[in-house]
Design a protein around this motif. Structure first.
Motif, PDB file in Angstrom:
ATOM      1  N   SER A   1       0.530   5.460  -1.389  1.00 55.61           N
ATOM      2  CA  SER A   1       0.988   4.644  -0.188  1.00 55.61           C
ATOM      3  C   SER A   1      -0.393   4.325   0.727  1.00 55.61           C
ATOM      4  O   SER A   1      -0.614   3.245   1.161  1.00 55.61           O
TER       5      SER A   1
ATOM      6  N   LYS B   1      -2.388   1.676  -1.311  1.00 50.40           N
ATOM      7  CA  LYS B   1      -1.584   0.253  -1.042  1.00 50.40           C
ATOM      8  C   LYS B   1      -1.900  -0.150   0.425  1.00 50.40           C
ATOM      9  O   LYS B   1      -2.341  -1.440   0.706  1.00 50.40           O
ATOM     10  N   MET B   2      -1.965   0.648   1.522  1.00 51.58           N
ATOM     11  CA  MET B   2      -2.574   0.135   2.940  1.00 51.58           C
ATOM     12  C   MET B   2      -3.737  -0.191   2.861  1.00 51.58           C
ATOM     13  O   MET B   2      -4.114  -1.210   3.843  1.00 51.58           O
TER      14      MET B   2
ATOM     15  N   ALA C   1      -5.489  -1.581   0.521  1.00 48.45           N
ATOM     16  CA  ALA C   1      -5.507  -3.002   0.164  1.00 48.45           C
ATOM     17  C   ALA C   1      -5.061  -3.943   0.957  1.00 48.45           C
ATOM     18  O   ALA C   1      -5.599  -5.185   1.446  1.00 48.45           O
ATOM     19  N   LYS C   2      -3.961  -3.447   1.664  1.00 55.03           N
ATOM     20  CA  LYS C   2      -3.405  -4.427   2.761  1.00 55.03           C
ATOM     21  C   LYS C   2      -4.287  -4.874   3.937  1.00 55.03           C
ATOM     22  O   LYS C   2      -4.218  -5.665   4.409  1.00 55.03           O
TER      23      LYS C   2
ATOM     24  N   GLY D   1      -6.650  -7.444   3.321  1.00 51.60           N
ATOM     25  CA  GLY D   1      -6.049  -8.697   2.776  1.00 51.60           C
ATOM     26  C   GLY D   1      -5.738  -8.987   1.429  1.00 51.60           C
ATOM     27  O   GLY D   1      -5.459 -10.061   0.782  1.00 51.60           O
ATOM     28  N   LYS D   2      -5.622  -7.988   0.664  1.00 56.02           N
ATOM     29  CA  LYS D   2      -5.279  -7.845  -0.873  1.00 56.02           C
ATOM     30  C   LYS D   2      -3.873  -7.261  -0.896  1.00 56.02           C
ATOM     31  O   LYS D   2      -3.292  -6.855  -0.036  1.00 56.02           O
ATOM     32  N   ASP D   3      -3.376  -7.419  -2.264  1.00 55.51           N
ATOM     33  CA  ASP D   3      -2.004  -7.236  -2.695  1.00 55.51           C
ATOM     34  C   ASP D   3      -2.004  -5.627  -2.949  1.00 55.51           C
ATOM     35  O   ASP D   3      -0.803  -5.102  -2.791  1.00 55.51           O
ATOM     36  N   ASP D   4      -2.954  -5.016  -3.560  1.00 61.84           N
ATOM     37  CA  ASP D   4      -2.701  -3.606  -4.292  1.00 61.84           C
ATOM     38  C   ASP D   4      -4.300  -3.073  -4.618  1.00 61.84           C
ATOM     39  O   ASP D   4      -5.130  -3.633  -4.369  1.00 61.84           O
TER      40      ASP D   4
END
Length: 281
Positions: free
Chosen positions: A152, A155-156, A158-159, A162-165
């Protein structure tokens, strides 16, 4: 209208589904989960998910809470009660509720929870952009436990970029995505993905996609690869239970191929969906 969820033998509205604050899934992440895709109101890859569930529970010295036939009926009943055409069924088994102690409790009733998530699975895959992130997870990633804080966090990351994963990296090599297995396609057309070990989850979709690729006479090599090798690849993609085969268009700012979904990933996704529909129960 709220969903109907399954909790310890009962089908209840989600607002009424309560688990003890002493549940070891809550206190210790002492539990296993599975996510199974639903297509056309039918369960996909059920046998594979049950076998992996049994294996993961065995590593944690936990039995199956119900037998396979009953588990299938629970899945089907949830699909029916929630009128689910496409989406997923999430299943979680914990050791149960007991006073907080690092030692496994004895003679405790396990907690079994299942719920549905509606989601379109068969749309065209536009592709995702990923970053590299350090793999800080524990050493038994082959066991599908509910301790998902590290993925998690990735993932954050990446977010926030500005990306997805994120593709997680350990000792210089990609292990897998935050919730998926990772692949590249070399300029020679070879599919490369990390070999099975304790370092990655033994993906059910992974197994089926590699079988399909072999049947299509595609060359496959199971080995570790670097971010640099991935950035130089002709294609990259991920697989997971509810994303199927999804192209990766960018890795750490480098465009993969022509920046569009490639033919290998696109074809594998189409064939996988066809096969999943045929085998759904």
């Amino acid at each position: 209208m709220s969903r109907t969820v399954y909790l310890n033998g009962a089908y209840v509205p989600e607002e009424e589904a309560m688990v003890s604050v002493f549940d070891r899934g809550f206190l210790f992440a002492d539990g296993i989960y599975e996510v199974t895709a639903v297509l056309d109101g039918k369960i996909c890859e059920f046998e594979g998910h049950v076998k992996r569930l049994e294996r993961s529970l065995g590593v944690l010295d936990m039995p199956m809470p119900v037998d396979k036939d009953e588990l299938l009926e629970i899945h089907r009943e949830l699909v029916k009660r929630n009128n689910l055409d496409q989406g997923a069924i999430y299943l979680q088994v914990t050791r149960g509720a007991a006073d907080r102690d690092f030692v496994y409790p004895k003679n405790v009733k396990q907690t079994l929870v299942l719920f549905t998530q509606a989601k379109t699975l068969t749309d065209d895959k536009a592709g995702i952009k990923v970053i590299a992130a350090p793999d800080i997870r524990w050493g038994r990633r082959d066991v599908k436990t509910v301790q998902l804080l590290a993925p998690s966090m990735c993932k954050m990351m990446a977010k926030a970029a500005g990306k997805d994963d994120a593709w997680m990296v350990e000792d210089g090599f990609v292990t897998e995505g935050s919730s998926n297995n990772a692949y590249i396609v070399t300029k020679e057309g070879k599919i490369v993905t990390r070999n099975l070990s304790n370092s990655i989850l033994h993906g059910i979709t992974r197994s089926s996609v590699l079988r399909i690729a072999a049947e299509m006479d595609m060359e496959i090599e199971e080995r570790a690869f670097t971010i640099a090798e991935a950035q130089d690849a002709a294609e990259a993609f991920i697989t997971a239970a509810t994303t199927f085969v999804c192209p990766v268009l960018e890795i750490d700012g480098a465009t993969i191929g022509d920046g569009k979904p490639g033919p290998v990933a696109t074809r594998l996704n189409t064939v996988y969906i066809e096969e999943a529909r045929k085998g759904a129960i």
